[in-house]
Design an enzyme around this catalytic site. Structure first.
Site, PDB file in Angstrom:
ATOM      1  N   CYS A   1     -20.232  77.974  20.120  1.00 49.95           N
ATOM      2  CA  CYS A   1     -20.122  76.991  21.209  1.00 49.95           C
ATOM      3  C   CYS A   1     -18.798  76.213  21.093  1.00 49.95           C
ATOM      4  CB  CYS A   1     -21.328  76.064  21.141  1.00 49.95           C
ATOM      5  SG  CYS A   1     -21.060  74.413  21.768  1.00 49.95           S
TER       6      CYS A   1
ATOM      7  N   CYS B   1     -18.969  72.512  20.559  1.00 51.61           N
ATOM      8  CA  CYS B   1     -19.395  72.140  19.193  1.00 51.61           C
ATOM      9  C   CYS B   1     -18.201  72.173  18.247  1.00 51.61           C
ATOM     10  CB  CYS B   1     -20.462  73.095  18.675  1.00 51.61           C
ATOM     11  SG  CYS B   1     -21.921  73.160  19.707  1.00 51.61           S
TER      12      CYS B   1
END
Ligand code: FAD
Length: 511
Positions: free
Chosen positions: A53, A56
């Site tokens: 991600c 993230c």
């Protein structure tokens, strides 16, 4: 298992892009519970993310900025908030992430560490101590959220010992419960120092080490340290035949003292809490060592008092590497002319000896300015902690009520010390120690039983099981009565073994 600041974490956590170690502790389904169980922190932040991600990845430096404050041996504010993360994109963590109803990344939770053990979170759940952190997008936002939650005013630029918030509160009886982690830390540090200095050099220092370990096995307030000490004792004669230990400097190679962790593999954590000074160079280990000795003294029984006194005196003399300290302490040990008969004697002796050291150091520190400004030396306990300990006092003199002091010390270093300490990660220790003892206690040939091990078993068993203790002590006595060499060498230990065995068998009869 991992805990913040432990060697294993420092070694095992990955590197970030800049090549620096991560401070947040990366968890997985296997390690999850044990990390939350072992941490001394009061609060935990748990981030669920996925390594694929991009958001993230971009968030990671923010999270790390906050983790730097709380996690690891270099933490600015250690022992308060444990910062962790779980990668939900790893197969092994899928179930774990499901239990927390993770539906986007990153997702952050807050709660007391032990609430995460075997834990879960459901958005429909109304009352839960685990809550979702809703303001986290930058390091500033996350830290503000934490500050609000715990009433602190930490800043991202805080420097170690720069703005200490752990101010001493003399009247706070509960502070001592934090000391359990420091006692573990000091125990492991003492052991590490012994290894680093190769301080077990002869059968004499070997015996001194064994005796102190016996005290730890029977009376260390932390169960995992009792277990670790017992393991070393049981193996001592193989590790250090005739007091000649092999010190492997390179690694904790198998079958050397270095392969043992006296208080479990997560200790030392790298920091002190109760004994944390407001400066880098103050308090810490020597404070932890005092607290360890006091906490041992209040746990011994009458019949062991002279043994405990000798074990403590010899240990400091042989293994405390501060030369002045050990010389002074040794003089005070030598000044005791009458053997102790009561546990009360050693508790009060240690207390008054510590006060003599305090008094002497107060003068030095006041004139040289070398003390910790936030923890000035004092005659202890102050009235705020124990009013009834004082019969009367003037500037120069205190008239103590020794019965009250004894009562206070028993409670403070006994019950209070363990009151909020969570037993962690050591559930199997009692059984393991007893199993180890049993293994050693039924040899086909008495001559192969190592001396240290045999004594270890006697004491360890006494600490852990009355029946087993009685039976095993009988076994040991039978073997050693036949060997005058052992009898001579460990004469005083016999007294302890027999006293303990008697106490335990009496208790067993009562049961
Ligand atoms: C055996 C020994 C001998 C030492 N000798 C010297 C020396 O000669 N010179 C030197 O510079 N340093 C010496 N030190 C170090 C010194 O005593 C302190 O440990 C160090 O200065 C840190 O002080 P502290 O403020 O953390 O409190 P410490 O004195 O380490 O005490 C730790 C904690 O124990 C509690 N406490 C204080 N007094 C008592 C008491 N009388 N009874 C029970 N609990 C008490 C308090 O909560 C205190 O915070 C010695 C340490 C040890 C273990």
């Amino acid at each position: 298992s991992f805990s913040p600041g432990s060697r294993s974490i420092l070694r095992d956590i990955g590197s970030n892009i800049a090549g620096q170690k991560d401070n947040a502790v990366e968890l997985n389904a296997t390690k999850f519970d044990s990390v939350f169980q072992d941490t001394p922190a009061k609060y935990a932040v748990l981030e669920f993310f996925a390594h694929w991600c991009p958001a993230c990845r971009n968030y990671k430096p923010h999270y790390e900025k906050v983790a730097r404050l709380f996690n690891g041996a270099e933490a600015i504010h250690p022992g308060l908030v444990l910062m962790t993360r779980v990668d939900c994109a790893l197969k092994m963590n899928v179930k774990l992430c499901d239990k927390f109803s993770i539906n986007h990344y990153p997702m952050l939770f807050w709660g007391p560490p032990r609430k995460f053990i075997g834990g879960s979170w459901d958005p429909k759940q109304e009352k839960s101590e685990i809550i979702v952190i809703d303001e986290w997008r930058t390091a500033d936002l996350l830290l503000n959220w934490i500050n609000k939650k715990i009433g602190s005013s930490y800043g991202l630029d805080d420097q170690k010992f720069g703005n200490e918030h752990l101010l001493p509160n003399l009247s706070d009886h509960e502070q001592i419960s934090q000391a359990m982690y420091d006692i573990e830390e000091a125990t492991e540090e003492a052991f590490d120092i012994i290894l680093a200095h190769k301080a077990i050099k002869s059968s004499e220092t070997g015996v001194s080490f064994i005796r102190f370990l016996q005290l730890l096995v029977a009376h260390h307030p932390s169960e995992r340290c009792r277990k670790g000490s017992a393991e070393i004792l049981v193996n001592f004669d193989d590790l250090c035949p005739s007091g000649e230990c092999s010190y492997d400097q390179e690694s904790r190679a198998k079958d050397t003292l270095r392969s043992f962790h006296i208080c479990g593999k997560d200790v030392p954590r790298g920091y002190y809490m109760f004994c944390r000074g407001s400066k880098n160079e103050t308090r810490g280990f020597s404070c932890g060592l005092w607290v360890l000795m006091h906490s041992l003294s209040v746990r011994i029984e009458d019949g062991e008092s002279q043994f405990a006194f000798t074990a403590i005196c010899d240990f400091i003399n042989n293994f405390f590497m501060c030369d002045d300290c050990r010389r002074h302490f040794h003089d005070m040990c030598l000044s005791v002319k009458t053997p102790f008969k009561k546990a009360r004697d050693i508790v009060l002796w240690l207390w008054s000896t510590h006060n003599k050291v305090n008094e002497r150091l107060k003068k030095d520190e006041d004139s040289l300015g070398t003390g910790d400004p936030k923890f000035p030396k004092m005659i202890w306990p102050p009235k705020q902690l124990c009013q009834s300990c004082y019969l009367s006092s003037t500037q120069k003199n205190i008239d103590w009520d020794h019965d009250e002091v004894y009562k206070f010390l028993k409670k403070y270093y006994g019950q209070k010390l363990v009151s909020s300490y969570k037993k962690n990660g050591v559930g199997a220790s009692k059984e393991e120690v007893v199993a180890a003892a049993e293994e050693m206690a039924v040899p086909t040939n008495a001559l192969v039983v190592p001396v240290g091990a045999a004594l270890a078993i006697a004491l360890a068993s006494c600490a852990f099981g009355a029946l087993a203790c009685y039976w095993r002590t009988q076994q040991k006595n039978r073997k050693y009565y036949h060997n005058p060499h052992y009898l001579k060498r460990y004469n005083s230990n016999y007294m302890v073994m027999n006293t303990l065995s008697h106490n335990e068998s009496e208790r067993e009869k009562e049961r």
